[in-house]
Enzyme design. Structure first.
Site, PDB file in Angstrom:
ATOM      1  CG  ASP A  41      53.356  34.311  45.804  1.00  0.00           C
ATOM      2  OD1 ASP A  41      52.374  33.560  45.955  1.00  0.00           O
ATOM      3  OD2 ASP A  41      53.816  35.024  46.710  1.00  0.00           O
ATOM      4  CG  ASN A 101      60.642  40.510  54.502  1.00  0.00           C
ATOM      5  OD1 ASN A 101      59.453  40.418  54.189  1.00  0.00           O
ATOM      6  ND2 ASN A 101      61.619  39.984  53.782  1.00  0.00           N
ATOM      7  CD  GLU A 142      61.496  38.417  50.062  1.00  0.00           C
ATOM      8  OE1 GLU A 142      61.081  39.155  50.996  1.00  0.00           O
ATOM      9  OE2 GLU A 142      61.620  37.194  50.178  1.00  0.00           O
ATOM     10  CG  HIS A 177      57.415  39.172  51.745  1.00  0.00           C
ATOM     11  ND1 HIS A 177      58.342  38.298  52.273  1.00  0.00           N
ATOM     12  CD2 HIS A 177      56.228  38.515  51.810  1.00  0.00           C
ATOM     13  CE1 HIS A 177      57.739  37.174  52.622  1.00  0.00           C
ATOM     14  NE2 HIS A 177      56.464  37.285  52.366  1.00  0.00           N
TER      15      HIS A 177
HETATM   16  C1  F6R Z   1      51.995  34.014  49.521  1.00  0.00           C
HETATM   17  C2  F6R Z   1      52.294  35.421  49.698  1.00  0.00           C
HETATM   18  C3  F6R Z   1      53.176  35.862  50.810  1.00  0.00           C
HETATM   19  C4  F6R Z   1      52.523  35.600  52.171  1.00  0.00           C
HETATM   20  C5  F6R Z   1      53.420  36.084  53.295  1.00  0.00           C
HETATM   21  C6  F6R Z   1      52.841  35.759  54.646  1.00  0.00           C
HETATM   22  O1  F6R Z   1      51.189  33.833  48.374  1.00  0.00           O
HETATM   23  O2  F6R Z   1      51.845  36.207  48.928  1.00  0.00           O
HETATM   24  O3  F6R Z   1      53.449  37.234  50.667  1.00  0.00           O
HETATM   25  O4  F6R Z   1      51.301  36.261  52.227  1.00  0.00           O
HETATM   26  O5  F6R Z   1      54.678  35.467  53.187  1.00  0.00           O
HETATM   27  O6  F6R Z   1      52.839  34.373  54.820  1.00  0.00           O
HETATM   28  P1  F6R Z   1      52.058  33.698  56.028  1.00  0.00           P
HETATM   29  O7  F6R Z   1      50.610  33.920  55.768  1.00  0.00           O
HETATM   30  O8  F6R Z   1      52.428  32.235  55.940  1.00  0.00           O
HETATM   31  O9  F6R Z   1      52.529  34.352  57.260  1.00  0.00           O
END
Ligand code: F6R
Length: 243
Positions: free
Chosen positions: A67, A136, A143, A138
Site C-alpha cells: 500500500d 481493527n 479496512e 485490517h
Molecule cells: C502497512 C500495512 C498495514 C500495517 C498495519 C499494522 O503496509 O499493510 O496493514 O501492517 O496497519 O501497522 P503496525 O505494524 O504499525 O502496527
C-alpha cells in the site's frame, strides 16, 4: 493457519526473517509482498544483518508493497516508498527497478490502481506475502467493510487507522485520508502468507483473525481460508488466543 508463538518482538522478527530468508534462498528471484508499519522493521533489520554477513542475496528478488498513501511524493518522508528505502532497500543489494510500491503521487486513483494490479498479475502474484495487522483487523489498508475487496483500489482510511498512524506524523491532520492498497483477493493469491503481530494492542485483532468468524468486518479473518498461512505473534498479541 499455523500459529507460532514468539517470546517477544525480537524473537518474532527473527522467526519472520528466517521464513523470508528461506524463501529467497529457495527461489532467488522470489516475488515477495512487503508491508510497512512498525511491526516488520525488526525483521527487515535482521534481513539486512544477514545480507551484510553475506548470508543473503537480494540481487534477483522482486518486491511489491501492499500500500501507499494517496497524494504523497515518493521522496516524502511519510511515504511508504521512503519507508522501504530507509528500512530495507537502501541497505541490501536489491535492484530498485525490481521494487514496486503503489504510486501515491498519481492522483488518478483508477489509473494508479489498475496499473499496479496489472503488474502484480503479470508477475503471477506473490510467492510470499508478508502482512502486519491493524488494531481493527485490517490487512494492507483493507479496512472493515461489508464485502471483501478484490484488486488494488483506493480506500478512505477509518478514524481508527488515522488515529493509529498519527503517531508517525507531526500533527494528526497531516495523516493522509486516502490510500491505495492491494485488495484482499490479490493478497489471497499469494502462494504463502506470513502475518506478524506484537503487543497487547493487537490481541483482539489476532484472536478475531485466527478464531473469529470469517467476515469482511475483520478483513484478516479471510486468511483462515488460505492453505499456507503462518502467523507469528508474541505473547502479548496471543494473550486472548486459546493455545
Ligand atoms: C502497512 C500495512 C498495514 C500495517 C498495519 C499494522 O503496509 O499493510 O496493514 O501492517 O496497519 O501497522 P503496525 O505494524 O504499525 O502496527
Amino acid at each position: 493457519m499455523k500459529i507460532r508463538r514468539a517470546k517477544d518482538y525480537a524473537d518474532m522478527s527473527r522467526k519472520a526473517a528466517n521464513i523470508i530468508s528461506a524463501q529467497i534462498i529457495l527461489k532467488p528471484c522470489a516475488r515477495i509482498g512487503l508491508a510497512t508499519g512498525s511491526t516488520p522493521i525488526g525483521a527487515y533489520q535482521q534481513l539486512i544483518d544477514w545480507y551484510r554477513k553475506d548470508d543473503l542475496d537480494f540481487a534477483e528478488v522482486v518486491t511489491y508493497n501492499l500500500d501507499e498513501y494517496r497524494g504523497l511524493a515518493h521522496d516524502d518522508p511519510q511515504s511508504y516508498h521512503y519507508f522501504m528505502r530507509k528500512n530495507l532497500f537502501d541497505h541490501v543489494n536489491i535492484d530498485l527497478a525490481n521494487t514496486h510500491v503503489p504510486d501515491g503521487s498519481n492522483l488518478d486513483a483508477e489509473a494508479a490502481c489498475a496499473e499496479y494490479d496489472a503488474m502484480v498479475k503479470a508477475e503471477g502474484y506473490m510467492d510470499l506475502q508478508l502482512l502486519g495487522i491493524g488494531n481493527n483487523g485490517h490487512i494492507g489498508f483493507n479496512e472493515p467493510d461489508e464485502v471483501f475487496s478484490k484488486g488494488t483500489h483506493c480506500v478512505d482510511l477509518t478514524e481508527s487507522t488515522i488515529q493509529a498512524n498519527s503517531r508517525l506524523f507531526d500533527r494528526p491532520e497531516d495523516v493522509p485520508r486516502q490510500a491505495y492498497t492491494m485488495g484482499v483477493q490479490t493478497i489471497m493469491h499469494a502462494r504463502s502468507i506470513l502475518v506478524i503481530a506484537n503487543g497487547d494492542a493487537k490481541a483482539q485483532a489476532v484472536y478475531d483473525m485466527c478464531f473469529g468468524p470469517v467476515t469482511p468486518r475483520v478483513p484478516a479473518s479471510i486468511l483462515q481460508l488460505h492453505t499456507n498461512c503462518t502467523v507469528i505473534a508474541d505473547e502479548a498479541a496471543l494473550a486472548l488466543c486459546p493455545l
